[in-house]
Design a protein around this motif. Sequence first.
Motif, PDB file in Angstrom:
ATOM      1  N   GLY A 281      14.384  25.919   7.395  1.00 37.21           N
ATOM      2  CA  GLY A 281      14.047  24.515   7.228  1.00 37.21           C
ATOM      3  C   GLY A 281      12.939  24.033   8.136  1.00 37.21           C
ATOM      4  N   ASP A 282      12.103  24.947   8.661  1.00 33.94           N
ATOM      5  CA  ASP A 282      11.005  24.563   9.551  1.00 33.94           C
ATOM      6  C   ASP A 282       9.819  24.058   8.733  1.00 33.94           C
ATOM      7  N   ILE A 283       9.246  22.930   9.168  1.00 34.86           N
ATOM      8  CA  ILE A 283       8.188  22.269   8.409  1.00 34.86           C
ATOM      9  C   ILE A 283       7.079  21.796   9.341  1.00 34.86           C
ATOM     10  N   ASP A 284       5.838  21.886   8.865  1.00 32.95           N
ATOM     11  CA  ASP A 284       4.705  21.195   9.462  1.00 32.95           C
ATOM     12  C   ASP A 284       4.316  20.075   8.513  1.00 32.95           C
ATOM     13  N   MET A 285       4.195  18.848   9.034  1.00 38.09           N
ATOM     14  CA  MET A 285       3.794  17.712   8.211  1.00 38.09           C
ATOM     15  C   MET A 285       2.601  17.034   8.856  1.00 38.09           C
ATOM     16  N   ASP A 286       1.541  16.882   8.067  1.00 34.13           N
ATOM     17  CA  ASP A 286       0.273  16.398   8.603  1.00 34.13           C
ATOM     18  C   ASP A 286       0.168  14.875   8.472  1.00 34.13           C
ATOM     19  N   PHE A 287       0.274  14.172   9.604  1.00 29.71           N
ATOM     20  CA  PHE A 287       0.148  12.726   9.639  1.00 29.71           C
ATOM     21  C   PHE A 287      -1.266  12.266  10.011  1.00 29.71           C
ATOM     22  N   THR A 288      -2.198  13.210  10.136  1.00 28.08           N
ATOM     23  CA  THR A 288      -3.541  12.867  10.581  1.00 28.08           C
ATOM     24  C   THR A 288      -4.200  11.774   9.741  1.00 28.08           C
ATOM     25  N   PRO A 289      -4.110  11.833   8.373  1.00 27.68           N
ATOM     26  CA  PRO A 289      -4.778  10.780   7.588  1.00 27.68           C
ATOM     27  C   PRO A 289      -4.173   9.391   7.804  1.00 27.68           C
ATOM     28  N   LYS A 290      -2.926   9.326   8.215  1.00 28.83           N
ATOM     29  CA  LYS A 290      -2.248   8.048   8.409  1.00 28.83           C
ATOM     30  C   LYS A 290      -2.253   7.619   9.870  1.00 28.83           C
ATOM     31  N   ALA A 291      -2.094   8.584  10.757  1.00 29.16           N
ATOM     32  CA  ALA A 291      -2.034   8.301  12.196  1.00 29.16           C
ATOM     33  C   ALA A 291      -2.723   9.434  12.938  1.00 29.16           C
TER      34      ALA A 291
ATOM     35  N   HIS B 259       0.836  -1.198   0.000  1.00 25.88           N
ATOM     36  CA  HIS B 259       0.000   0.000   0.000  1.00 25.88           C
ATOM     37  C   HIS B 259       0.878   1.258   0.000  1.00 25.88           C
ATOM     38  N   TRP B 260       0.551   2.179  -0.893  1.00 29.53           N
ATOM     39  CA  TRP B 260       1.261   3.456  -0.979  1.00 29.53           C
ATOM     40  C   TRP B 260       0.308   4.569  -0.597  1.00 29.53           C
ATOM     41  N   TRP B 261       0.739   5.415   0.334  1.00 31.92           N
ATOM     42  CA  TRP B 261      -0.125   6.462   0.869  1.00 31.92           C
ATOM     43  C   TRP B 261       0.454   7.846   0.568  1.00 31.92           C
ATOM     44  N   VAL B 262      -0.417   8.863   0.683  1.00 37.79           N
ATOM     45  CA  VAL B 262      -0.032  10.259   0.439  1.00 37.79           C
ATOM     46  C   VAL B 262      -0.174  11.061   1.719  1.00 37.79           C
ATOM     47  N   LEU B 263       0.829  11.891   2.009  1.00 38.04           N
ATOM     48  CA  LEU B 263       0.757  12.882   3.079  1.00 38.04           C
ATOM     49  C   LEU B 263       1.268  14.213   2.543  1.00 38.04           C
ATOM     50  N   THR B 264       0.803  15.295   3.158  1.00 35.29           N
ATOM     51  CA  THR B 264       1.234  16.625   2.731  1.00 35.29           C
ATOM     52  C   THR B 264       2.090  17.286   3.803  1.00 35.29           C
ATOM     53  N   GLY B 265       2.984  18.150   3.357  1.00 35.33           N
ATOM     54  CA  GLY B 265       3.818  18.926   4.260  1.00 35.33           C
ATOM     55  C   GLY B 265       4.002  20.327   3.720  1.00 35.33           C
ATOM     56  N   LYS B 266       4.482  21.223   4.578  1.00 34.77           N
ATOM     57  CA  LYS B 266       4.652  22.611   4.162  1.00 34.77           C
ATOM     58  C   LYS B 266       5.751  23.276   4.972  1.00 34.77           C
ATOM     59  N   PHE B 267       6.631  23.985   4.281  1.00 32.79           N
ATOM     60  CA  PHE B 267       7.631  24.785   4.965  1.00 32.79           C
ATOM     61  C   PHE B 267       6.945  25.974   5.628  1.00 32.79           C
ATOM     62  N   THR B 268       7.159  26.136   6.914  1.00 36.73           N
ATOM     63  CA  THR B 268       6.657  27.313   7.615  1.00 36.73           C
ATOM     64  C   THR B 268       7.714  28.406   7.669  1.00 36.73           C
TER      65      THR B 268
END
Length: 294
Positions: free
Chosen positions: A83-93, A69-78
């Motif tokens: 190099g600060d990033i928020d990465m949303d793992f909500t759909p996976k965890a 299974h291959w899944w998609v998650l999104t992230g964004k540089f804040t």
Amino acid sequence: MNIGGIYTDPYHSPTSGSSNIFGFNVPWFGGIRIIGSHNISNDDDSDDDGNGGNDSNKFITIGCDDGFHWWVLTGKFTNKSKGDIDMDFTPKAPGVGMLKCSYKPGALSFLEKEDTDIIGLQSTAVVDNIWSRLIAPPEYLRCGIHEHFKAEIKHAAVNNVNGLFFDSTIYNIAHANSESNSKSSSSSSLSFAGMRVISDRLGKIIRDEICVVGTDDGINWWYITGGNFTDKMHGKFSLNNDNHSSLSLGSGSGTCHNGIIEFDNGTIWQKVALNKTDIHSWQKETTTSTSSRI
């Protein structure tokens, strides 16, 4: 800052043991994360820059934990400069939610906050996990992709678009150019030219949207969101990109059957599996201890 590339997650990278429930033996694709940083989708997503263009701070990750299974998650540089990033793992965890990350070329670190000090003035960020960007071995260029990857047969059932693919035309052209131009990109980068990974899952959620991450030169990794099935029963789909500046796919309409994707202009993507190669053992761009503090 180019975050695109292939990464290994040590928390999900099998190095030994028997086959898993899908019949995959070590090594498999568990722990592989592929990041695309340049949006070539036809439409602007909800996180646009306010000026009619896509947000250059956003990126897409397609990953795999079980080899199937291959899944998609999104992230964004804040803060891209830091190099600060928020990465949303909500759909996976869902229990994990949004994670704070720190990116330095070659490594994406996931942070946890320790308790504040006794007077409540300061907290310390601790590196909980690190995804390390991989560099393909030099022999990868000399031997070609078939020495390290093979056509996937066992789990390339009918119209399953999820998985890792190669566009052999892009791969062969890139490597032919590299041999004739001594100033071209390094062989380790070119080794990934023509790679594509596809997912129709947002985390654990199966959906009709198709996302693709790929590279044509092994250095710049693009992504496409908003693709859709036009006839899922028969593996027919369309990618959300009419201006295929990076892809020569005609209208972007294709059909997947038994691990082969054929687009309406004749372009072929072949689904691949590892061929007795532990991709996680490849050289990492940087070496960082997961117990370090920043």
